[in-house]
Design a protein around this motif. Structure first.
Motif, PDB file in Angstrom:
ATOM      1  N   ALA A 130       0.649  -1.264  -0.153  1.00 53.46           N
ATOM      2  CA  ALA A 130       0.138  -0.063  -0.069  1.00 53.46           C
ATOM      3  C   ALA A 130       0.869   1.450  -0.081  1.00 53.46           C
ATOM      4  N   ARG A 131       1.862   1.216   0.727  1.00 55.25           N
ATOM      5  CA  ARG A 131       2.644   2.373   0.903  1.00 55.25           C
ATOM      6  C   ARG A 131       3.607   2.632  -0.594  1.00 55.25           C
ATOM      7  N   ARG A 132       3.791   1.670  -1.281  1.00 58.08           N
ATOM      8  CA  ARG A 132       4.584   1.845  -2.404  1.00 58.08           C
ATOM      9  C   ARG A 132       3.718   2.136  -3.443  1.00 58.08           C
ATOM     10  N   ILE A 133       2.325   1.523  -3.503  1.00 54.28           N
ATOM     11  CA  ILE A 133       1.202   1.752  -4.450  1.00 54.28           C
ATOM     12  C   ILE A 133       0.994   3.347  -4.523  1.00 54.28           C
ATOM     13  N   ARG A 134       0.827   3.924  -3.366  1.00 56.92           N
ATOM     14  CA  ARG A 134       0.457   5.119  -3.084  1.00 56.92           C
ATOM     15  C   ARG A 134       0.893   6.061  -4.014  1.00 56.92           C
ATOM     16  N   ASP A 135       2.191   5.973  -4.054  1.00 56.46           N
ATOM     17  CA  ASP A 135       3.002   6.914  -4.872  1.00 56.46           C
ATOM     18  C   ASP A 135       2.902   6.833  -6.285  1.00 56.46           C
ATOM     19  N   LEU A 136       2.110   5.862  -6.796  1.00 56.51           N
ATOM     20  CA  LEU A 136       1.956   5.492  -8.162  1.00 56.51           C
ATOM     21  C   LEU A 136       0.516   5.697  -8.766  1.00 56.51           C
ATOM     22  N   VAL A 137      -0.248   6.152  -7.855  1.00 51.49           N
ATOM     23  CA  VAL A 137      -1.542   6.741  -8.293  1.00 51.49           C
ATOM     24  C   VAL A 137      -1.519   7.653  -9.176  1.00 51.49           C
ATOM     25  N   GLY A 138      -2.266   7.505 -10.424  1.00 55.47           N
ATOM     26  CA  GLY A 138      -2.423   8.512 -11.228  1.00 55.47           C
ATOM     27  C   GLY A 138      -1.864   7.732 -12.711  1.00 55.47           C
ATOM     28  N   LEU A 139      -1.345   6.737 -12.762  1.00 53.83           N
ATOM     29  CA  LEU A 139      -0.972   6.077 -13.725  1.00 53.83           C
ATOM     30  C   LEU A 139      -2.070   5.367 -14.527  1.00 53.83           C
ATOM     31  N   PRO A 161      16.281  -4.680  -3.232  1.00 53.53           N
ATOM     32  CA  PRO A 161      15.200  -4.255  -3.253  1.00 53.53           C
ATOM     33  C   PRO A 161      14.825  -2.490  -2.992  1.00 53.53           C
ATOM     34  N   GLY A 162      15.964  -2.180  -2.283  1.00 54.59           N
ATOM     35  CA  GLY A 162      15.976  -0.606  -2.044  1.00 54.59           C
ATOM     36  C   GLY A 162      16.191   0.113  -3.409  1.00 54.59           C
ATOM     37  N   LYS A 163      17.359  -0.425  -4.217  1.00 53.33           N
ATOM     38  CA  LYS A 163      17.573   0.165  -5.330  1.00 53.33           C
ATOM     39  C   LYS A 163      16.610  -0.061  -6.490  1.00 53.33           C
ATOM     40  N   VAL A 164      15.776  -1.222  -6.458  1.00 49.87           N
ATOM     41  CA  VAL A 164      14.818  -1.306  -7.334  1.00 49.87           C
ATOM     42  C   VAL A 164      13.604  -0.295  -7.314  1.00 49.87           C
ATOM     43  N   GLU A 165      13.348  -0.155  -6.048  1.00 52.49           N
ATOM     44  CA  GLU A 165      12.234   0.835  -5.468  1.00 52.49           C
ATOM     45  C   GLU A 165      12.700   2.061  -6.233  1.00 52.49           C
ATOM     46  N   ALA A 166      13.687   2.671  -5.991  1.00 51.06           N
ATOM     47  CA  ALA A 166      14.401   3.675  -6.326  1.00 51.06           C
ATOM     48  C   ALA A 166      14.075   4.204  -7.755  1.00 51.06           C
ATOM     49  N   ILE A 167      14.371   3.023  -8.515  1.00 49.10           N
ATOM     50  CA  ILE A 167      14.527   2.831 -10.170  1.00 49.10           C
ATOM     51  C   ILE A 167      13.042   3.347 -10.559  1.00 49.10           C
ATOM     52  N   VAL A 168      12.243   2.387  -9.777  1.00 47.40           N
ATOM     53  CA  VAL A 168      10.811   2.297  -9.988  1.00 47.40           C
ATOM     54  C   VAL A 168      10.212   3.530  -9.892  1.00 47.40           C
TER      55      VAL A 168
END
Length: 263
Positions: A130-139, A161-168
């Motif tokens: 949920a925390r990760r997805i909230r930053d993607l709302v609007g796509l 994982p940390g680097k992956v999330e930063a790239i994403v």
């Protein structure tokens, strides 16, 4: 002389407005609601554009385009020397704005539901997802699926994982900025074209222009012209009838640059 009630924004100003809007969407979604949807699997019910208060409160700011519509209408009215009806803002919202706001809201909702479904599919922890997805709302749904595929590929490559999330996250911001720009430019063109069409229709009702007057599709020809718009160039229809693709006036698709003439 009748003038627009507010100064119309430039296209660049409106692009910035929509970009600001799209980056606030995530903050409007409660983490507990996202986590609950992931936990229960009820993604199809999340953010119903036709009745969800969230969707109503956070629709694309199309009301900002009312002055664009008003200015375009008044420009045609002066050229045709016709009377201007009351409440042009209501005319714009009733004929076009409200339906477009609902359509764009539903597109956003589909993208969000795709992100939720992806989290369920891969068994992610509801609160973390949920925390990760909230930053993607609007796509859009297509953008969301592409981004999640990219995320899975990076994780499978063994990146931390940390680097992956930063790239994403960086890619998501680029996607959101691009979507906001596309929405803004498309709706700006729509407001301009529909203002002209509505002025012509009103002039026809007043008897200022002949009953047989028609609208003609005008395509902007260059290296970016698409097959859809190329085929539409020069097509003529009565003012109250849609063009062959089912729209009353451009745009034919996102980022369409076409216009119409009175013939």
């Amino acid at each position: 002389m009748v003038v627009a009630k507010a100064k119309a924004p430039s296209e660049t100003q409106y692009v910035r407005k929509v970009q600001g809007w799209i980056f606030t969407l995530g903050a409007a979604v409660a983490l507990r609601d996202l986590a609950r949807a992931i936990r229960t699997g009820r993604t199809r019910e999340f953010w119903k554009a036709d009745r969800e208060p969230l969707a109503e409160r956070h629709q694309v700011p199309l009301e900002e385009l009312v002055p664009v519509f008003e200015e375009g209408f008044l420009r045609e009215a002066r050229a045709l020397r016709m009377e201007v009806p009351e409440n042009l803002a209501s005319l714009w919202l009733r004929r076009y704005g409200l339906a477009r706001a609902r359509d764009l809201s539903e597109t956003t909702a589909k993208g969000l539901r795709a992100l939720l479904a992806e989290a369920i599919k891969w068994g992610e922890h509801p609160e973390e997802a949920a925390r990760r997805i909230r930053d993607l709302v609007g796509l859009t749904e297509r953008q969301a699926r592409a981004l999640m595929a990219r995320r899975r590929a990076l994780l499978e490559e063994g990146l931390p994982p940390g680097k992956v999330e930063a790239i994403v996250s960086r890619q998501a911001r680029r996607m959101l900025r691009r979507r906001a720009e596309t929405i803004a430019r498309t709706e700006f063109i729509a407001a301009q074209n529909h203002s002209r069409l509505e002025a012509w229709r009103e002039a026809q009702r007043q008897g200022v222009i002949r009953r047989g007057a028609m609208k003609e599709w005008v395509t902007a020809f260059d290296e970016r012209t698409c097959p859809i718009c190329s085929a539409l160039h020069g097509e003529r229809r009565p003012l109250d009838e849609p063009f062959s693709i089912g729209v009353m006036a451009p745009p034919a698709h996102p980022a369409c640059r076409c216009s119409i003439n009175l013939v």
